[in-house]
Every structure is written in C-alpha cells, then in structure tokens.
Design an enzyme around this catalytic site. Structure first.
Site, PDB file in Angstrom:
ATOM      1  N   CYS A  49      38.376 -11.884 -14.629  1.00 36.87           N
ATOM      2  CA  CYS A  49      38.754 -13.103 -13.965  1.00 36.87           C
ATOM      3  C   CYS A  49      40.085 -12.811 -13.748  1.00 36.87           C
ATOM      4  O   CYS A  49      41.428 -12.370 -14.434  1.00 36.87           O
ATOM      5  CB  CYS A  49      38.660 -14.106 -15.363  1.00 36.87           C
ATOM      6  SG  CYS A  49      36.515 -15.127 -15.290  1.00 36.87           S
ATOM      7  N   GLN A  50      40.469 -12.767 -12.465  1.00 33.11           N
ATOM      8  CA  GLN A  50      42.095 -13.354 -12.131  1.00 33.11           C
ATOM      9  C   GLN A  50      43.373 -13.604 -12.936  1.00 33.11           C
ATOM     10  O   GLN A  50      44.117 -13.003 -13.660  1.00 33.11           O
ATOM     11  CB  GLN A  50      42.708 -13.670 -10.675  1.00 33.11           C
ATOM     12  CG  GLN A  50      43.731 -12.908 -10.963  1.00 33.11           C
ATOM     13  CD  GLN A  50      43.930 -13.070  -8.724  1.00 33.11           C
ATOM     14  OE1 GLN A  50      43.364 -13.551  -7.874  1.00 33.11           O
ATOM     15  NE2 GLN A  50      45.171 -12.921  -8.219  1.00 33.11           N
TER      16      GLN A  50
END
Length: 132
Positions: free
Chosen positions: A47-48
């Site tokens: 996940c960013q």
C-alpha cells in the site's frame, strides 16, 4: 450496512466527487485502532499509504479492525471490512471481491497505486483466513 446497501448508495450518488466524499465519511466512522497495532506486524505491504489490518476470530467467524494514515484509504478499508467482516475463513475465500469492486466502480476510478493497495488489503485478509 451490507455490501448490497453500499452498492445502492454508490448508485444513488451521481458524481465521483460525491462518491469520494462518501468513501471518506465511511472511513471517519471506523472504530479507532489502538496505537499498539500500528506496527509492522499488522501493516499491509504493497500500500502506498500506511495500512494496518488486525483480525479477531470468534468461534468460526473473523472480524477485522483497520486503520490508515490517509482519509480516502481509511474509507477503502471501511469498504473492505464491510465485504469481509463476520465471515468464516471459507466464506472469505469465496468472496468475489473483484466483482464487488467493479459494481462500486472502484476498479475504474481509483489510481493504479490505490487499486494495488486495495488488492493488497484483500490478499492480507485472505492470508489471515488461511492461518486462523
């Protein structure tokens, strides 16, 4: 709220700007995740933004808690939890999550990095379903 109700709510909203606001509102309603779970052990890789998912198994059903440092992602977590909460491991594995995301329009209206993060969350939940 059921996933069917969520899909109906999404269909009622006309613009994606309204849908994004609604997603953020869903995230604001999430129960807070205790600070002790904001660790690498519970972090979702891929996940960013920072995302944490914590499972809690009661009898044969699993309930998840989640949090993020980004408001829109917190809303996406709320959606993912609506899809998977209170299901048995076999029910979790049987969820056609891509179909649900398509019905909500998330597949088409999220950036590639957000879509990847969303899929990383679902993979983490499926992993928990295998090991719990």
């Amino acid at each position: 709220m059921t996933i069917e109700e969520l899909i109906e709510n999404f269909e009622f909203l006309e613009s994606w700007e309204d849908k994004y606001r609604y997603i953020i509102e869903l995230g604001e309603k999430l129960s807070p995740l205790e600070d002790k779970y904001h660790t690498d052990e519970w972090k979702v890789q891929g996940c960013q933004s920072q995302v944490w998912l914590v499972p809690n198994k009661q009898n044969d059903k699993i309930f998840f808690y989640g949090d993020s440092d980004a408001m829109i992602v917190k809303g996406l977590i709320a959606i993912v939890l609506m899809i998977y909460n209170y299901k048995s491991p076999s029910e979790i594995k049987a969820v056609a999550v891509e179909d649900i995301f398509a019905k909500l329009g998330l597949s088409d209206h999220l950036s590639p990095s957000r879509r990847n993060g969303l899929l990383a969350m679902t993979k983490k939940i499926e992993h928990y379903a295998e090991i719990l």
